[in-house]
Design a protein around this motif. Sequence first.
Motif, PDB file in Angstrom:
ATOM      1  N   MET A  33      -2.490   6.780   8.657  1.00 22.78           N
ATOM      2  CA  MET A  33      -4.183   6.618   8.719  1.00 22.78           C
ATOM      3  C   MET A  33      -4.984   6.635   7.566  1.00 22.78           C
ATOM      4  O   MET A  33      -5.880   6.332   7.557  1.00 22.78           O
ATOM      5  CB  MET A  33      -4.617   7.765   9.675  1.00 22.78           C
ATOM      6  CG  MET A  33      -3.812   7.830  10.930  1.00 22.78           C
ATOM      7  SD  MET A  33      -4.097   9.314  12.135  1.00 22.78           S
ATOM      8  CE  MET A  33      -5.865   9.179  12.066  1.00 22.78           C
ATOM      9  N   CYS A  34      -4.179   7.103   6.440  1.00 26.71           N
ATOM     10  CA  CYS A  34      -5.124   7.149   5.216  1.00 26.71           C
ATOM     11  C   CYS A  34      -4.049   6.374   4.121  1.00 26.71           C
ATOM     12  O   CYS A  34      -3.049   6.393   4.149  1.00 26.71           O
ATOM     13  CB  CYS A  34      -5.209   8.440   4.770  1.00 26.71           C
ATOM     14  SG  CYS A  34      -6.173   9.476   5.736  1.00 26.71           S
ATOM     15  N   ILE A  35      -4.889   5.983   2.972  1.00 26.26           N
ATOM     16  CA  ILE A  35      -4.417   5.221   1.864  1.00 26.26           C
ATOM     17  C   ILE A  35      -4.634   6.188   0.594  1.00 26.26           C
ATOM     18  O   ILE A  35      -5.673   6.789   0.470  1.00 26.26           O
ATOM     19  CB  ILE A  35      -4.664   3.901   1.519  1.00 26.26           C
ATOM     20  CG1 ILE A  35      -4.573   3.089   2.792  1.00 26.26           C
ATOM     21  CG2 ILE A  35      -4.396   3.293   0.472  1.00 26.26           C
ATOM     22  CD1 ILE A  35      -5.066   1.928   2.708  1.00 26.26           C
ATOM     23  N   ARG A  36      -3.522   6.215  -0.269  1.00 23.77           N
ATOM     24  CA  ARG A  36      -3.701   7.237  -1.511  1.00 23.77           C
ATOM     25  C   ARG A  36      -4.616   6.461  -2.452  1.00 23.77           C
ATOM     26  O   ARG A  36      -4.689   5.133  -2.298  1.00 23.77           O
ATOM     27  CB  ARG A  36      -2.261   7.219  -2.130  1.00 23.77           C
ATOM     28  CG  ARG A  36      -1.550   8.130  -1.381  1.00 23.77           C
ATOM     29  CD  ARG A  36      -0.237   8.536  -2.331  1.00 23.77           C
ATOM     30  NE  ARG A  36       0.774   9.694  -1.311  1.00 23.77           N
ATOM     31  CZ  ARG A  36       1.496   9.170  -0.344  1.00 23.77           C
ATOM     32  NH1 ARG A  36       1.669   8.085   0.052  1.00 23.77           N
ATOM     33  NH2 ARG A  36       2.070  10.365   0.202  1.00 23.77           N
ATOM     34  N   SER A  37      -5.254   6.945  -3.391  1.00 23.81           N
ATOM     35  CA  SER A  37      -6.224   6.418  -4.194  1.00 23.81           C
ATOM     36  C   SER A  37      -5.479   6.197  -5.462  1.00 23.81           C
ATOM     37  O   SER A  37      -4.481   7.056  -5.903  1.00 23.81           O
ATOM     38  CB  SER A  37      -7.438   7.196  -4.318  1.00 23.81           C
ATOM     39  OG  SER A  37      -7.053   8.496  -4.734  1.00 23.81           O
ATOM     40  N   ARG A  38      -5.962   5.201  -6.565  1.00 25.98           N
ATOM     41  CA  ARG A  38      -5.576   5.282  -7.870  1.00 25.98           C
ATOM     42  C   ARG A  38      -6.521   5.784  -8.809  1.00 25.98           C
ATOM     43  O   ARG A  38      -7.617   6.238  -8.501  1.00 25.98           O
ATOM     44  CB  ARG A  38      -5.337   3.798  -8.054  1.00 25.98           C
ATOM     45  CG  ARG A  38      -4.435   3.166  -7.456  1.00 25.98           C
ATOM     46  CD  ARG A  38      -3.919   1.729  -7.823  1.00 25.98           C
ATOM     47  NE  ARG A  38      -3.119   1.086  -6.923  1.00 25.98           N
ATOM     48  CZ  ARG A  38      -1.869   1.219  -7.610  1.00 25.98           C
ATOM     49  NH1 ARG A  38      -1.624   1.717  -8.837  1.00 25.98           N
ATOM     50  NH2 ARG A  38      -0.868   0.426  -6.893  1.00 25.98           N
ATOM     51  N   ASP A  39      -6.292   5.740 -10.052  1.00 30.30           N
ATOM     52  CA  ASP A  39      -6.798   6.071 -11.308  1.00 30.30           C
ATOM     53  C   ASP A  39      -7.811   7.316 -11.266  1.00 30.30           C
ATOM     54  O   ASP A  39      -8.651   7.657 -11.638  1.00 30.30           O
ATOM     55  CB  ASP A  39      -7.931   4.854 -11.375  1.00 30.30           C
ATOM     56  CG  ASP A  39      -7.593   3.508 -11.625  1.00 30.30           C
ATOM     57  OD1 ASP A  39      -6.419   3.382 -12.017  1.00 30.30           O
ATOM     58  OD2 ASP A  39      -8.074   2.588 -11.170  1.00 30.30           O
ATOM     59  N   GLY A  40      -6.937   8.393 -10.649  1.00 31.05           N
ATOM     60  CA  GLY A  40      -7.553   9.742 -10.778  1.00 31.05           C
ATOM     61  C   GLY A  40      -8.672   9.945  -9.644  1.00 31.05           C
ATOM     62  O   GLY A  40      -9.366  11.101  -9.785  1.00 31.05           O
ATOM     63  N   CYS A  41      -8.868   9.203  -8.917  1.00 35.88           N
ATOM     64  CA  CYS A  41      -9.980   9.289  -7.972  1.00 35.88           C
ATOM     65  C   CYS A  41      -9.276   9.987  -6.710  1.00 35.88           C
ATOM     66  O   CYS A  41      -8.734   9.480  -5.895  1.00 35.88           O
ATOM     67  CB  CYS A  41     -10.390   7.917  -7.500  1.00 35.88           C
ATOM     68  SG  CYS A  41     -11.530   7.844  -6.266  1.00 35.88           S
TER      69      CYS A  41
ATOM     70  N   ALA B 202      -8.546   2.420  -3.700  1.00 34.73           N
ATOM     71  CA  ALA B 202      -7.457   2.617  -2.561  1.00 34.73           C
ATOM     72  C   ALA B 202      -6.257   1.809  -3.437  1.00 34.73           C
ATOM     73  O   ALA B 202      -6.310   0.868  -4.145  1.00 34.73           O
ATOM     74  CB  ALA B 202      -7.721   1.947  -1.462  1.00 34.73           C
ATOM     75  N   SER B 203      -5.062   2.567  -3.176  1.00 27.82           N
ATOM     76  CA  SER B 203      -3.792   2.267  -3.798  1.00 27.82           C
ATOM     77  C   SER B 203      -3.327   0.713  -2.871  1.00 27.82           C
ATOM     78  O   SER B 203      -2.376   1.046  -2.112  1.00 27.82           O
ATOM     79  CB  SER B 203      -2.611   3.071  -3.806  1.00 27.82           C
ATOM     80  OG  SER B 203      -2.556   3.669  -2.588  1.00 27.82           O
ATOM     81  N   LYS B 204      -3.831  -0.371  -2.524  1.00 22.00           N
ATOM     82  CA  LYS B 204      -3.638  -1.192  -1.677  1.00 22.00           C
ATOM     83  C   LYS B 204      -3.973  -2.501  -2.602  1.00 22.00           C
ATOM     84  O   LYS B 204      -4.866  -2.844  -3.312  1.00 22.00           O
ATOM     85  CB  LYS B 204      -4.444  -1.431  -0.728  1.00 22.00           C
ATOM     86  CG  LYS B 204      -4.798  -2.301   0.442  1.00 22.00           C
ATOM     87  CD  LYS B 204      -5.827  -2.278   1.330  1.00 22.00           C
ATOM     88  CE  LYS B 204      -5.576  -1.575   2.448  1.00 22.00           C
ATOM     89  NZ  LYS B 204      -6.649  -1.792   3.409  1.00 22.00           N
ATOM     90  N   SER B 205      -2.861  -3.587  -2.331  1.00 19.93           N
ATOM     91  CA  SER B 205      -3.089  -4.938  -2.977  1.00 19.93           C
ATOM     92  C   SER B 205      -3.031  -5.819  -1.705  1.00 19.93           C
ATOM     93  O   SER B 205      -1.947  -5.826  -0.912  1.00 19.93           O
ATOM     94  CB  SER B 205      -1.802  -5.161  -3.959  1.00 19.93           C
ATOM     95  OG  SER B 205      -1.951  -4.096  -5.057  1.00 19.93           O
ATOM     96  N   GLU B 206      -3.785  -6.743  -1.607  1.00 20.38           N
ATOM     97  CA  GLU B 206      -3.763  -7.830  -0.734  1.00 20.38           C
ATOM     98  C   GLU B 206      -3.470  -9.087  -1.247  1.00 20.38           C
ATOM     99  O   GLU B 206      -4.150  -9.627  -2.359  1.00 20.38           O
ATOM    100  CB  GLU B 206      -5.313  -8.037  -0.143  1.00 20.38           C
ATOM    101  CG  GLU B 206      -5.568  -6.623   0.587  1.00 20.38           C
ATOM    102  CD  GLU B 206      -7.056  -6.691   1.008  1.00 20.38           C
ATOM    103  OE1 GLU B 206      -7.731  -7.673   0.820  1.00 20.38           O
ATOM    104  OE2 GLU B 206      -7.444  -5.568   1.656  1.00 20.38           O
TER     105      GLU B 206
ATOM    106  N   GLU C 201       0.929  -1.117  -0.067  1.00 22.16           N
ATOM    107  CA  GLU C 201      -0.050  -0.032  -0.114  1.00 22.16           C
ATOM    108  C   GLU C 201       0.823   1.236   0.037  1.00 22.16           C
ATOM    109  O   GLU C 201       2.052   1.193   0.267  1.00 22.16           O
ATOM    110  CB  GLU C 201      -1.044  -0.145   1.164  1.00 22.16           C
ATOM    111  CG  GLU C 201      -0.250  -0.097   2.513  1.00 22.16           C
ATOM    112  CD  GLU C 201      -0.993  -0.310   3.730  1.00 22.16           C
ATOM    113  OE1 GLU C 201      -2.369  -0.800   3.439  1.00 22.16           O
ATOM    114  OE2 GLU C 201      -0.613  -0.350   4.931  1.00 22.16           O
ATOM    115  N   SER C 202       0.181   2.487  -0.431  1.00 21.92           N
ATOM    116  CA  SER C 202       0.694   3.888  -0.365  1.00 21.92           C
ATOM    117  C   SER C 202       0.011   4.707   0.608  1.00 21.92           C
ATOM    118  O   SER C 202      -1.025   5.030   0.514  1.00 21.92           O
ATOM    119  CB  SER C 202       0.989   4.281  -1.422  1.00 21.92           C
ATOM    120  OG  SER C 202       1.657   5.588  -1.630  1.00 21.92           O
TER     121      SER C 202
END
Length: 202
Positions: free
Chosen positions: A148-156, A172-176, A141-142
Amino acid sequence: FMPFDSHLNIMLLTCGKVKITRSIVPGAREVGCITCCHAPENCSVCAILPCCDYPEYIVREMNASRYVSVRENSLEWNSPRVQAAKGKCCGQSCSRLAVKDNVIVLYFDDIHFDTVRNDTRCCNDCITFCCGGKGEQLQIESTFCLGMCIRSRDGCFACVPSCCSQLCCPCASKSEISVEDAESAKQIIVEARDNARKRLQF
């Protein structure tokens, strides 16, 4: 004319033969003690019952399809999903299921490839014994704002709380990733990413 940047390095490497440097053992689907049987092959809807799991052929295919591969320039894994099989009811089967591959590739020069952490739930072995599970959990993740917060992808332009799962917040810029041993997998991935960034100078 194309500017020479780090992503072009990745693309040039991808055009050749990209080797798999390491393989990580993926997490396998396990049923809990409350699950006493598998749903019949021709009545997969029974899998919604607490005491029934997916049909045996589905569980076998899902476990066989899972893999986590570390390449020279990226991380690739398959998190297969279950869907309705082909049939005659609007093109789908009402009684049988099928496994669909969900292959994800995350390049080491991805701007959101920041933090790799062990996100395995507390008392995982006990919960898996009771309710089932799929191994240990790894998060890529980023984050910002003290994690406390995660950056978003795809211009969101959204501020996603770090406690939200990827299923709830797909932007969210998160991969599980489900693996057998999260700590060793974390070490392998971080080492491969750092080595790639030094080698390709990005």
